[in-house]
Write an enzyme that holds these catalytic residues in place. Structure first.
Site, mmCIF file in Angstrom:
data_model
loop_
_atom_site.group_PDB
_atom_site.id
_atom_site.type_symbol
_atom_site.label_atom_id
_atom_site.label_comp_id
_atom_site.label_asym_id
_atom_site.label_seq_id
_atom_site.Cartn_x
_atom_site.Cartn_y
_atom_site.Cartn_z
ATOM 1 N N GLY A 217 -52.333 -4.170 59.284
ATOM 2 C CA GLY A 217 -52.131 -4.698 60.387
ATOM 3 C C GLY A 217 -52.712 -6.215 60.538
ATOM 4 O O GLY A 217 -52.958 -6.561 59.536
ATOM 5 N N ASN A 218 -52.943 -6.741 61.635
ATOM 6 C CA ASN A 218 -53.470 -7.927 62.111
ATOM 7 C C ASN A 218 -54.386 -7.812 63.202
ATOM 8 O O ASN A 218 -54.302 -6.714 63.926
ATOM 9 C CB ASN A 218 -52.446 -8.884 61.755
ATOM 10 N N ARG A 219 -55.182 -9.060 63.384
ATOM 11 C CA ARG A 219 -56.369 -8.910 64.481
ATOM 12 C C ARG A 219 -55.595 -9.168 65.786
ATOM 13 O O ARG A 219 -56.493 -9.458 66.872
ATOM 14 C CB ARG A 219 -57.460 -9.657 63.972
ATOM 15 N N SER A 220 -54.446 -9.601 66.036
ATOM 16 C CA SER A 220 -53.947 -10.128 67.305
ATOM 17 C C SER A 220 -54.357 -8.868 68.302
ATOM 18 O O SER A 220 -53.875 -7.595 68.380
ATOM 19 C CB SER A 220 -52.429 -10.167 67.289
#
Ligand code: C5P
Length: 427
Positions: A217-220
């Site tokens: 995933g990513n940190r958005s």
């Protein structure tokens, strides 16, 4: 007041011209206080009750409080063309309480009394505070009417859960006058320049499953996209937010008119976008979408014991959803929907950020690109942002720095004329 361009208006020191529509529900007694608050705040209020409303609170009360004549009929004051003048001159219309009957009439455009004619002769924002028994509120016909009205840009406040007229309690109670007043004032200070438009916003970050318990995933956080959705809704658009793995608490403050569709992976986000793209006037792709996914998602949890010292994941490229939308729209970039992309870049300088942004804009072919710098301590998860707005061709349209609500406003300001252009062409 009353001199704002069609579809937009604002407050000034003299206050607004507000029409308060009162319909036949017991909650009409609470609207007495709402009218008082509006008059006290310096607004010019004209109360337009329905015949049924006068069974609950009489004309003299409304006239005394509003300090304006009150009529329900289109046949009085005919030389003044009152049946359309009130609507044309209004800066804001508030219907409180709104019965199921009035919601049905509004949805159908029935204009058999002064409130009906005023509503359809007006371009002013409309705020509706429904009040009725739970069964009536939940009935499919009422819900369909509410949906129609929301699509048309009508704003709703409530109903709330609580005590109803009889011994029962449940959803259907009119929101308290102070809160209706607050919503009305907030609405009155915002240009309604997206009324009648459908805006689709993606927000958050996609997650690509590795196995049933793990993902890439990513940190958005989704904050910037949420603010864009909220701003578009405030300005009258019918908004759907496609929320990719956004924490529930961040979605809680959103206006109830915003439809939220939750997705997890890029494939789910793509399917949700495609489902709604044809009806959208604009799509704002604020979500951080994973460029790659795991080629083969394991059915069971990957075990360390089976992997040894290193684990190799085979990643394959995801479809570029934004690029796909641009391609599907065809060569004319003045066609529906307006497409807005985001670029989140780790860079050393503003020059490098803009250079990368321009390259991405050319690659994606969208109409507007919102560029921001990200890093360990900026962009993602933060409440502040610095957005640079590039238009097709690469010119810098503007930039905004501050809370994500403010940067969202700048983005929507840039979006409005583009939607205007495609809407104009569609006529
Ligand atoms: O190529 P990049 O991921 O940097 O592009 C970012 C923009 O493209 C964002 O607006 C994002 O929502 C969109 N995007 C997409 N499909 C992808 C990757 C990104 O629509 N697979």
């Amino acid at each position: 007041m009353g001199e704002h361009p069609p579809g937009s208006f604002g407050c000034d020191d003299e206050g607004m011209k507000i029409v308060v529509g009162v319909t036949g529900g017991i909650a009409a007694y609470k609207t007495v206080h709402l009218v008082r608050l509006m008059v006290k705040a310096g607004h010019t209020v004209t109360v337009v009750p329905t015949e049924n409303a006068l069974e609950f609170v009489g004309k003299p009360t409304w006239e005394a409080l509003s300090r304006n004549p009150v009529t329900t009929s289109v046949h009085e004051d005919v030389p003044e063309v009152r049946h359309v003048r009130l609507g044309q001159e209004a800066d804001l219309i508030v219907v409180a309480p709104a019965t199921a009957n009035t919601l049905a009439k509004m949805a159908a455009g029935i204009a058999d009394d002064l409130l009906g004619t005023t509503l359809i002769a007006s371009k002013a924002p409309v705020l509706v505070a429904p009040a009725m028994h739970t069964e009536m509120w939940q009935h499919a016909s009422t819900q369909a009417n509410v949906h129609t009205l929301r699509e048309r840009g009508v704003h709703f406040v409530g109903p709330e859960a609580g005590e109803l007229t009889g011994a029962d309690s449940g959803l259907g109670r009119m929101t308290e006058p102070e809160q209706i007043f607050e919503r009305a004032m907030a609405l009155g200070s915002v240009a309604q320049d997206l009324t009648g438009c459908r805006v689709l916003v993606t927000a958050g970050g996609t997650r690509e499953p590795i196995d049933p318990v793990r993902y890439i995933g990513n940190r958005s956080s989704g904050r910037q996209g949420i603010e864009v959705a909220a701003e578009a809704a405030r300005r009258g658009a019918a908004v759907t937010l496609i929320a990719a793995n956004i924490e529930q608490r961040l979605l809680e403050g959103l206006a109830s008119s915003i439809e939220v569709s939750r997705v997890g992976s890029t494939a789910e986000l793509e399917a949700a976008v495609h489902l709604l793209a044809a009806s959208a006037d604009a799509i704002v792709m604020a979500a951080a979408v994973s460029d790659y996914r795991v080629a083969e998602v394991a059915d069971g949890k990957l075990r360390k014991a089976d992997q040894g010292e290193s684990l190799h994941l085979n990643l394959v490229e995801n479809p570029d959803i934004l690029r796909g939308l641009v391609d599907a729209r065809g060569s004319s970039n003045l066609a529906k929907p307006v497409l807005v992309g985001f670029a989140a870049e780790t860079v050393a300088s503003d020059e490098e950020l803009l250079e990368r942004g321009r390259a991405k804009l050319a690659r994606k072919g969208c109409d507007l690109l919102a560029v921001n710098a990200v890093g360990w301590s900026q962009g993602f998860e933060k409440e502040h942002n610095h957005l640079w707005l590039l238009e097709a061709g690469g010119s810098l349209m503007g930039q905004a720095e501050g809370p994500k609500g403010e940067t969202a406003r700048a983005l929507v300001d840039a979006l409005v004329p583009l939607i205007g252009e495609i809407k104009g062409l569609a006529l």
